[in-house]
Write a protein that holds these residues in place. Sequence first.
Motif, PDB file in Angstrom:
ATOM      1  N   LEU A 147     -15.730  -6.558  -2.078  1.00 12.97           N
ATOM      2  CA  LEU A 147     -15.209  -5.570  -2.822  1.00 12.97           C
ATOM      3  C   LEU A 147     -13.593  -5.840  -2.838  1.00 12.97           C
ATOM      4  O   LEU A 147     -12.978  -6.268  -2.164  1.00 12.97           O
ATOM      5  CB  LEU A 147     -15.358  -4.111  -2.338  1.00 12.97           C
ATOM      6  N   ARG A 148     -13.287  -5.203  -4.098  1.00  9.12           N
ATOM      7  CA  ARG A 148     -11.508  -5.641  -4.425  1.00  9.12           C
ATOM      8  C   ARG A 148     -10.779  -4.759  -3.434  1.00  9.12           C
ATOM      9  O   ARG A 148     -11.251  -3.315  -3.414  1.00  9.12           O
ATOM     10  CB  ARG A 148     -11.218  -5.346  -5.683  1.00  9.12           C
ATOM     11  N   ALA A 149      -9.753  -4.953  -2.814  1.00 10.61           N
ATOM     12  CA  ALA A 149      -9.208  -4.211  -1.910  1.00 10.61           C
ATOM     13  C   ALA A 149      -8.521  -2.911  -2.737  1.00 10.61           C
ATOM     14  O   ALA A 149      -8.413  -1.935  -2.161  1.00 10.61           O
ATOM     15  CB  ALA A 149      -7.992  -5.202  -1.221  1.00 10.61           C
ATOM     16  N   ASP A 150      -7.952  -3.398  -3.876  1.00  8.58           N
ATOM     17  CA  ASP A 150      -7.403  -2.282  -4.429  1.00  8.58           C
ATOM     18  C   ASP A 150      -8.312  -1.053  -4.782  1.00  8.58           C
ATOM     19  O   ASP A 150      -8.034   0.260  -4.957  1.00  8.58           O
ATOM     20  CB  ASP A 150      -6.758  -2.557  -5.800  1.00  8.58           C
ATOM     21  N   ASN A 151      -9.487  -1.282  -5.059  1.00 10.75           N
ATOM     22  CA  ASN A 151     -10.484  -0.244  -5.561  1.00 10.75           C
ATOM     23  C   ASN A 151     -10.981   0.326  -4.121  1.00 10.75           C
ATOM     24  O   ASN A 151     -11.297   1.610  -4.242  1.00 10.75           O
ATOM     25  CB  ASN A 151     -11.971  -0.832  -6.106  1.00 10.75           C
ATOM     26  N   VAL A 152     -10.985  -0.339  -3.233  1.00  9.04           N
ATOM     27  CA  VAL A 152     -11.380   0.458  -1.808  1.00  9.04           C
ATOM     28  C   VAL A 152     -10.146   1.174  -1.504  1.00  9.04           C
ATOM     29  O   VAL A 152     -10.574   2.679  -0.998  1.00  9.04           O
ATOM     30  CB  VAL A 152     -11.579  -0.659  -0.631  1.00  9.04           C
ATOM     31  N   ILE A 153      -9.013   1.010  -1.827  1.00 10.84           N
ATOM     32  CA  ILE A 153      -7.824   1.777  -1.495  1.00 10.84           C
ATOM     33  C   ILE A 153      -7.923   3.034  -2.454  1.00 10.84           C
ATOM     34  O   ILE A 153      -7.591   4.199  -1.981  1.00 10.84           O
ATOM     35  CB  ILE A 153      -6.559   1.229  -1.839  1.00 10.84           C
ATOM     36  N   LEU A 154      -8.205   2.900  -3.604  1.00  6.69           N
ATOM     37  CA  LEU A 154      -8.379   4.096  -4.670  1.00  6.69           C
ATOM     38  C   LEU A 154      -9.408   4.952  -3.960  1.00  6.69           C
ATOM     39  O   LEU A 154      -9.347   6.216  -4.054  1.00  6.69           O
ATOM     40  CB  LEU A 154      -8.726   3.519  -6.032  1.00  6.69           C
ATOM     41  N   LEU A 155     -10.642   4.494  -3.815  1.00  8.64           N
ATOM     42  CA  LEU A 155     -11.643   5.260  -3.251  1.00  8.64           C
ATOM     43  C   LEU A 155     -11.226   6.151  -2.114  1.00  8.64           C
ATOM     44  O   LEU A 155     -11.741   7.417  -2.060  1.00  8.64           O
ATOM     45  CB  LEU A 155     -13.010   4.385  -2.905  1.00  8.64           C
TER      46      LEU A 155
END
Length: 309
Positions: A147-155
Amino acid sequence: MSEIGQYVFNGLMLGMIYAMVAVGFTLFFGVLDVIKFSHGDTLMVGAFAGLTASTGVLMLDISSPWIRLLAVVLSAVCVTGLLGAAIAKFLILPLHKAPPLNTLLATLMLGTVMRESVRLFYPDGSNSKPFPSLLPTGSVDIGTLALRADNVILLISGLAIIAGVHFLITRTRLGMAIRAVAQDGETARLMGINFEAVVLLTFALGSGMAALAGVMNGLYYNEINFNVGLLLGVIGFSAAILGGLGNIYGAILGGFLFAALQVLGSALLPALIPNIPSAYKDVFAFAVVIILMAWKPTGLIAEKSSERV
């Protein structure tokens, strides 16, 4: 297996954004029994305010992505919070005793004014704008799923925001005042609660959440446009109705359920009907929502006056 995991993750991301928009609709309906149809356009204004702040910080030769992100979030929340309170003060409250249709039409027209104002007066506002990528873009491996780190942070950030709002509503004096006004405004006044202040703060809170949803949507897709709030507003309203308008848990459930339907439609439609592309996922989701609303007209979690907001 990793493909299924990616679908689930995408559904969670979208559901979290939809839930944040739907909670705003529920807060507004809870305290004043109004449907604020300009809510999606408030989200759009927040996203553009954040984009403007990012550009401004860059013009000051500050290139740190974290400082730019902080400026984006603060600008978006402050602008839309003030905008939401102003709408409540000068449009919603004066129409409080008018027929509900008047408020609905007024906010619908206000949304058009906001949307067209950005299109006409924001530099090159009629075209899509690239939204800055301000989060790390590396990958996070969870088993076979990358998973992309930015998407994990957003979630994670979205879940924290929803949990924070839930804490505010259920564990603070402001939340208690909001729930008191939602259950019976006149009784709340007699108990010494400042009715107007609670309404303004509620609209500021819901609008701020919409702004955060707009910023997260921009960071997720790396693009915004003046129409971005139109579809997100309709989806957020549908999610709130689907879950049970007036119930914050119903709004969250409706948001994630709508996203699940979109992801399911995106995956199943091309497989079941070769001539129907995944772009019809919204049609599939709305069609299922219509069926669910016919089955449960009061929403999946029916509102009770004693349990509002």
